[in-house]
Design an enzyme around this catalytic site. Sequence first.
Site, PDB file in Angstrom:
ATOM      1  N   SER A 145       0.656  -1.434  -0.093  1.00  6.90           N
ATOM      2  CA  SER A 145       0.045   0.122  -0.035  1.00  6.90           C
ATOM      3  C   SER A 145       0.846   1.042   0.123  1.00  6.90           C
ATOM      4  O   SER A 145       1.684   1.277  -0.794  1.00  6.90           O
ATOM      5  CB  SER A 145      -1.057  -0.046   1.141  1.00  6.90           C
ATOM      6  N   ASP A 307      -8.638  -5.643  -5.388  1.00  8.04           N
ATOM      7  CA  ASP A 307      -8.557  -4.549  -4.492  1.00  8.04           C
ATOM      8  C   ASP A 307      -9.545  -3.214  -4.850  1.00  8.04           C
ATOM      9  O   ASP A 307      -9.619  -2.932  -5.927  1.00  8.04           O
ATOM     10  CB  ASP A 307      -6.893  -3.850  -4.702  1.00  8.04           C
ATOM     11  N   HIS A 340      -7.906  -5.460  -0.622  1.00  8.35           N
ATOM     12  CA  HIS A 340      -6.335  -4.545  -0.457  1.00  8.35           C
ATOM     13  C   HIS A 340      -5.613  -4.797   0.656  1.00  8.35           C
ATOM     14  O   HIS A 340      -4.284  -4.931   0.688  1.00  8.35           O
ATOM     15  CB  HIS A 340      -6.973  -2.878  -0.275  1.00  8.35           C
TER      16      HIS A 340
END
Length: 368
Positions: A145, A307, A340
């Site tokens: 991320s 995601d 995610h």
Amino acid sequence: MTLQQKELFQKSPLLLENGETLSPVLVGYETYGTLSASRDNCILLEHALTGTAHAAKHFEDDAPGWWDDYIGPGKTIDTDKYFLVCTNVFGGCSGTTGPSSINPKTGEPFRLQFPGFSIKDIIKVQRELLEQLGVTRIVSVIGGSMGGMQATEWAIDYADITDSIINIASPLAAGPDAIGYNLIMRMAILNDPDFNGGNYIGQPEGGLATARMVGMMTYRTSELFSKRFERFTVAESSPAAFSKEHFQIESYLQYQGDTFVERFDANSYLYLTKAIDLFDVTAPAKDDLPAFSKIKIPYLLIGITTDQLFRIHDLRRGYELLKEWDVPVTYHEVASEYGHDAFLVEKEVPKFEPLIRSFLNNLPVKSI
């Protein structure tokens, strides 16, 4: 060894990308394993937006870390082999200088007087820390991320001491939907009356909790929510007629928001989400070439097909761009109902661990 802190930029201030300066800068970090005599066995681990430097337990009764399954003797990041460093990011609120830190010029917290900063500035602070720790080379910079954004910047700015990059679930530039979500979250904080122009006491709990709830909806998938919550309700007492029926998903999100305000600073949230928005290594650098074109070291990119924050088409496009510019990139995709956040979920370790382990084990001999 648990959280340590080191004061940097005491003699020469930190020069930020926007031209502002800051001195000194306190950095919170944790280390695992031992730096080799040749000082070249370091792995730098980058945390995501609301993470901390506490990546793994240091002892049995220690608090759990956010990547325990990957760190330790014999694990993917083998601490008998590597010296792992994980810092709290610049601008954060868990041991490193940020908006809640005391401004030495005023004796009061910086709050919104804290200078704006970029992902590039975050890694500049990390580079200084590693130099102070005696690290001469980095085997790999690993991040997911926002951590993946930091890792990518390392490949551009400090390739001279970095041997490889592992980027999980992070595009080469934040997409419009991610920027939009970040705006909604910031507006929730800014519009909370308790925010008080950033000069709050405690936290603007309503706004910060709402921001976290919005974030959670992007970190997971509708598949997971449907499986876990369906339309189940929970017993709740409320005087408002419209909220007599309280769904489990509502209770879950409220819990996530309520616990988040106990550990995170609202101003840091504003600054860090904006740094994510501004991240774009596809933009031309001073030589008019895209910044990522400078990447010449092995680069592992892992996309998550489900995601909801950084969409898989952005990861695929990033892979194609890297290939076009002859970056030595390896690309894999992982499918997960956790979306995610899958790389942070224990159940999903078997999907990510072999990819990371294989990449590290197959680096050139000089990197091991």
